[in-house]
Write an enzyme that holds these catalytic residues in place. Structure first.
Site, PDB file in Angstrom:
ATOM      1  N   SER A  22       1.751   8.769   4.854  1.00 41.86           N
ATOM      2  CA  SER A  22       2.159   8.711   6.252  1.00 41.86           C
ATOM      3  C   SER A  22       3.500   9.401   6.465  1.00 41.86           C
ATOM      4  O   SER A  22       3.660  10.203   7.400  1.00 41.86           O
ATOM      5  CB  SER A  22       2.267   7.254   6.713  1.00 41.86           C
ATOM      6  OG  SER A  22       1.038   6.584   6.600  1.00 41.86           O
ATOM      7  N   GLY A  75       0.776   4.083  -1.592  1.00 42.78           N
ATOM      8  CA  GLY A  75       0.135   5.388  -1.508  1.00 42.78           C
ATOM      9  C   GLY A  75      -0.129   5.804  -0.074  1.00 42.78           C
ATOM     10  O   GLY A  75       0.123   6.946   0.322  1.00 42.78           O
ATOM     11  N   ASP A  76      -0.620   4.867   0.737  1.00 40.37           N
ATOM     12  CA  ASP A  76      -0.862   5.146   2.151  1.00 40.37           C
ATOM     13  C   ASP A  76       0.447   5.456   2.879  1.00 40.37           C
ATOM     14  O   ASP A  76       0.528   6.395   3.681  1.00 40.37           O
ATOM     15  CB  ASP A  76      -1.536   3.952   2.821  1.00 40.37           C
ATOM     16  CG  ASP A  76      -2.952   3.731   2.330  1.00 40.37           C
ATOM     17  OD1 ASP A  76      -3.831   4.524   2.685  1.00 40.37           O
ATOM     18  OD2 ASP A  76      -3.174   2.764   1.597  1.00 40.37           O
ATOM     19  N   THR A  77       1.463   4.647   2.613  1.00 33.63           N
ATOM     20  CA  THR A  77       2.716   4.811   3.332  1.00 33.63           C
ATOM     21  C   THR A  77       3.418   6.108   2.959  1.00 33.63           C
ATOM     22  O   THR A  77       3.982   6.793   3.825  1.00 33.63           O
ATOM     23  CB  THR A  77       3.636   3.607   3.051  1.00 33.63           C
ATOM     24  OG1 THR A  77       2.930   2.403   3.347  1.00 33.63           O
ATOM     25  CG2 THR A  77       4.883   3.677   3.906  1.00 33.63           C
ATOM     26  N   SER A 126       0.842  -1.203   0.000  1.00 34.68           N
ATOM     27  CA  SER A 126       0.000   0.000   0.000  1.00 34.68           C
ATOM     28  C   SER A 126       0.874   1.248   0.000  1.00 34.68           C
ATOM     29  O   SER A 126       0.881   2.035   0.956  1.00 34.68           O
ATOM     30  CB  SER A 126      -0.925  -0.024   1.220  1.00 34.68           C
ATOM     31  OG  SER A 126      -1.655  -1.215   1.270  1.00 34.68           O
TER      32      SER A 126
END
Length: 402
Positions: free
Chosen positions: A179, A174-176, A172
């Site tokens: 973050s 994009g999420d990381t 994932s």
């Protein structure tokens, strides 16, 4: 290294983080801060908790992913749908340095937790808000996940073979990326707060975090009208840099430096290419990339991965095998740098987990506690807020906490 031996407090010791939200983007940001010493209090719904507890492979009732994502955190199970639960959350936030959330925009506001209200009682509060499209703009209210951010940010179009459906990178990302941008924003806001005493909102959109790492994608379109297209394992415009088949697998070779290219060509038995004037710079090599890739591929195809690695290591050419989880677990370099740690879980078994990044020489991060059970720290956190045992029991009887 056993994670239980990591007793250093970390550079962010004394920083209190309240984590709302779930799954990946917000929790990964809080996990990074926790690894560096911050006290992270994670608020979870009493029924079921964070869904990540049940994602992917499960051992003894809990995801092993959870053991990484929620280490160095305390869990309070609190029903934020209820006004009394929201009031307790506001008590926590009033004492926090940072609030991390990754809800859809407007959720905090619906709970009476808009930033102006929170900052009225805690002027130094830093609020990290990670969402699909950001807190403003025409798309702000659309639901967004990391995969959509990867697509809108320009990454997904490039991940794949020419003429085929794009593929995801396997994690994932994009999420990381969102973050990590959020953590950068928090640290910058903390520096500003040190000078002014005032907090602020850090607004991170998933697609913007992806777009920020897309290198020359937009300037090339702006200057030349060029739309960069997928190129498989190659790195367009830089040569040679590609994946090549061997007899028993594949390797990545990055021979795109001028002097490195010459050493590479000599190592594969093609000194003629090493001495060609038109290949002395990257511009010429890009024009002849098919010929160069063909020469390298012919040489690697006659050898095993280990033979290729040994020959190119000897020639000081950047080369690497394409690692699986097994390769990582068995690699001595990972272990020499404490990038594989053994962590004992709350369930009682030991599991190997990724180490701490980045590595600080004086105040290194560490794993001080394993991932918590749902609501494991509810009573302790409420007592820190001044709630009595009788009040805590009453909240539990009404189902507001667990």
């Amino acid at each position: 290294m056993n994670a239980s031996t990591a007793t250093a407090p970390g550079p962010l010791q004394g920083l209190k983080i309240v984590e709302m939200g779930q799954l990946i983007a917000g929790p990964f940001a809080a996990k990074t801060l926790g690894d560096l010493g911050a006290d992270v209090i994670k608020i979870e719904p009493p029924e079921g908790g964070d869904p990540l507890r049940q994602w992917r492979l499960i051992k003894d009732g809990t995801s092993v992913w959870w053991q990484v994502q929620s280490r160095n955190k305390r869990s309070i199970a609190l029903d934020l749908r209820q006004p009394e639960g929201q009031a307790i959350a506001r008590e926590l936030i009033a004492q926090a340095d940072v609030l991390v959330e990754n809800f859809r925009p407007g959720t905090l506001e619906a709970w009476g937790m808009d930033y102006a209200s929170l900052a009225s009682t805690n002027p130094g509060l830093i609020l990290l808000r990670i969402s699909g499209y950001g807190q403003t703009g025409p798309y702000r209210d659309k639901p967004g996940f990391g995969v959509i951010g990867e697509a809108m940010g320009g990454l997904r179009h490039l991940t794949g073979e020419p003429g085929r459906v794009p593929v995801r990178c396997g994690v994932s990302i994009g999420d990381t990326l969102a973050s990590l941008h959020g953590v950068i924003g928090i640290l910058a806001a903390l520096h500003h707060r040190q000078a002014t005493g005032r907090g602020q909102v850090v607004d991170v959109a998933l697609h913007e975090a992806v777009f920020n790492v897309m290198e020359s994608l937009l300037p090339e379109y702006s200057a030349f009208g060029t739309v960069r297209e997928p190129a498989g394992s190659a790195l367009p415009g830089i040569a040679p840099s590609n994946a090549y088949r061997c007899q028993d697998g594949q390797v990545l070779v990055a021979g795109n430096g001028d002097s490195i290219f010459k050493r590479l060509m000599v190592a594969i038995g093609r000194p003629d290419l090493a001495e060609r004037p038109d290949l002395a710079s990257n511009t010429g090599r890009v024009a002849s990339v098919a010929e160069i890739d063909g020469a390298i591929g012919h040489w690697t195809g006659e050898r095993t991965v280990n033979e290729v690695l040994a020959a190119l290591d000897a020639a000081q050419v950047p080369v690497g095998r394409i690692y699986t989880a097994r390769d990582i677990a068995e690699d001595p370099h990972y272990r020499a740098r404490d990038m594989i740690l053994t962590q004992r879980t709350r369930e009682g078994y030991e599991v190997e987990v990724p180490g701490i990044v980045p590595k600080l020489s004086v105040t290194p991060g560490g794993i001080r506690s394993p991932a918590p059970r749902l609501g494991e720290d509810t009573d302790a956190v409420l007592r820190e807020l001044g709630h009595t045992d009788e009040q805590i029991a009453a909240l539990r009887a009404r189902g507001l906490i667990r």
